[in-house]
Design a protein around this motif. Structure first.
Motif, short mmCIF file in Angstrom:
data_model
loop_
_atom_site.label_atom_id
_atom_site.label_comp_id
_atom_site.label_asym_id
_atom_site.label_seq_id
_atom_site.Cartn_x
_atom_site.Cartn_y
_atom_site.Cartn_z
N TYR A 155 6.60 13.65 -3.27
CA TYR A 155 6.18 12.30 -3.67
C TYR A 155 4.57 12.10 -3.67
O TYR A 155 4.29 11.52 -4.54
CB TYR A 155 6.85 11.16 -2.70
CG TYR A 155 6.52 9.66 -2.50
CD1 TYR A 155 6.87 8.88 -3.65
CD2 TYR A 155 5.49 9.26 -1.95
CE1 TYR A 155 6.22 7.68 -3.72
CE2 TYR A 155 4.90 8.14 -2.15
CZ TYR A 155 5.19 7.26 -3.17
OH TYR A 155 4.75 5.76 -3.02
N MET A 168 1.00 -1.30 -0.03
CA MET A 168 0.06 -0.12 0.08
C MET A 168 0.84 1.38 0.00
O MET A 168 1.64 1.25 0.81
CB MET A 168 -1.21 0.01 1.21
CG MET A 168 -2.00 1.34 1.25
SD MET A 168 -2.88 1.37 2.65
CE MET A 168 -3.86 -0.07 2.42
N GLN A 169 0.63 2.21 -0.93
CA GLN A 169 1.31 3.35 -0.83
C GLN A 169 0.81 4.34 0.13
O GLN A 169 -0.17 4.36 0.64
CB GLN A 169 1.07 4.10 -2.37
CG GLN A 169 1.64 3.05 -3.52
CD GLN A 169 1.64 3.63 -4.90
OE1 GLN A 169 0.99 4.78 -4.99
NE2 GLN A 169 2.78 3.20 -5.78
N LEU A 170 1.78 5.49 0.16
CA LEU A 170 1.38 6.49 1.08
C LEU A 170 0.33 7.18 0.78
O LEU A 170 -0.79 7.46 1.67
CB LEU A 170 2.55 7.39 1.38
CG LEU A 170 2.66 8.60 2.34
CD1 LEU A 170 2.47 7.81 3.71
CD2 LEU A 170 3.86 9.40 2.38
N LYS A 225 1.97 11.46 -6.55
CA LYS A 225 0.99 10.08 -6.49
C LYS A 225 -0.27 10.94 -6.63
O LYS A 225 -1.24 10.34 -7.40
CB LYS A 225 1.43 9.62 -5.17
CG LYS A 225 2.50 8.89 -5.07
CD LYS A 225 2.63 7.81 -6.37
CE LYS A 225 4.18 6.96 -6.35
NZ LYS A 225 4.12 6.32 -7.60
N ARG A 232 -3.41 10.40 -9.55
CA ARG A 232 -4.78 9.90 -9.43
C ARG A 232 -5.76 10.83 -9.68
O ARG A 232 -7.06 10.74 -9.47
CB ARG A 232 -5.01 9.55 -7.93
CG ARG A 232 -3.77 8.61 -7.35
CD ARG A 232 -4.40 7.40 -7.03
NE ARG A 232 -3.53 6.29 -6.56
CZ ARG A 232 -3.56 5.54 -5.51
NH1 ARG A 232 -4.68 5.40 -4.71
NH2 ARG A 232 -2.44 4.76 -5.12
N ASP A 285 -2.49 5.85 -0.69
CA ASP A 285 -3.48 5.16 -0.21
C ASP A 285 -3.96 5.23 1.06
O ASP A 285 -5.18 5.28 1.52
CB ASP A 285 -3.21 3.53 -0.73
CG ASP A 285 -2.87 3.40 -1.82
OD1 ASP A 285 -3.79 3.99 -3.04
OD2 ASP A 285 -1.92 2.76 -2.18
N THR A 334 9.56 13.81 0.55
CA THR A 334 8.09 13.18 0.96
C THR A 334 7.05 13.85 0.41
O THR A 334 5.93 13.45 -0.31
CB THR A 334 8.04 13.09 2.47
OG1 THR A 334 9.15 12.21 2.99
CG2 THR A 334 6.80 12.38 2.86
#
Length: 200
Positions: A32, A1-3, A36, A40, A5, A29
């Motif tokens: 990143y 699971m990604q951060l 992400k 989405r 998510d 961070t």
């Protein structure tokens, strides 16, 4: 699971990114999560409790990672910093909030590029900025917390917090773990329920 998510699963509208030390990877961070969220299709709002995104650290004169904002991102930053960058942005609101770098403005990024962030100094003003960014359609608002300024991670300001940590904290790995666990424990304390205490 990604951060990303974890952030989305927790229904966090606003998240503060803080570090346990200088150069702990806070901005890496942040970038990143920005990428992400962009992948989405999440509309982003960005701001900071200090100055972030400059390419050269003003204290140590070392290189720092810049902050990349995609087209459509809404940022709250000092007007002077907005004018220093080459990114195309439309100022949509002058907030009347003052910082050492000048007034805070809210702007929409018109062409993707690098930005510097310097938002309001107080929690009450930060909360107003977060609410305003949400009103403008930002599905996720990220607050870059400056060194030793973790108040933006208060549950009264943002919905969640991400703690960046690592070897820069200490050469002793046990100490890194202890310091990081202590910070995490502080954010895990139960909420005060006493009405008299909350009213003070």
């Amino acid at each position: 699971m990604q951060l990303i998510d974890i952030i989305l699963r927790g229904n966090h509208r606003s998240v503060s990114v803080i570090g346990t030390a200088k150069n702990a990877g806070k901005t890496v961070t942040l970038n990143y999560i920005i990428e992400k969220a962009h992948d989405r299709g999440i509309s982003l709002g960005l701001t900071s409790t200090g100055r972030d995104g400059e390419r050269l650290d003003l204290v140590t004169s070392t290189r720092k990672p810049p902050i990349y904002a995609h087209r459509g991102t809404v940022i709250a930053t000092a007007q002077r910093l907005l004018e220093e960058e080459k990114v195309s942005a439309e100022i949509v609101e002058v907030t009347g909030m003052a910082t050492s770098l000048g007034p805070v403005v809210i702007a929409r990024v018109m062409s993707s590029g690098y930005v510097q962030l310097a938002g309001p100094d107080t929690n009450s003003e930060m909360k107003m900025i977060i609410d305003r960014l949400a009103e403008m359609g930002c599905g996720l608002i990220l607050v870059d917390g400056a060194l030793n300024r973790v108040s933006s991670a208060s549950p009264s300001v943002t919905d969640g917090v991400i703690i960046s940590t690592g070897a820069v904290v200490s050469r002793d790995m046990d100490k890194v773990i202890d310091i990081t666990a202590h910070v995490a424990d502080l954010f895990s304390l139960p909420q005060v329920q006493d009405g008299d205490v909350l009213a003070r």
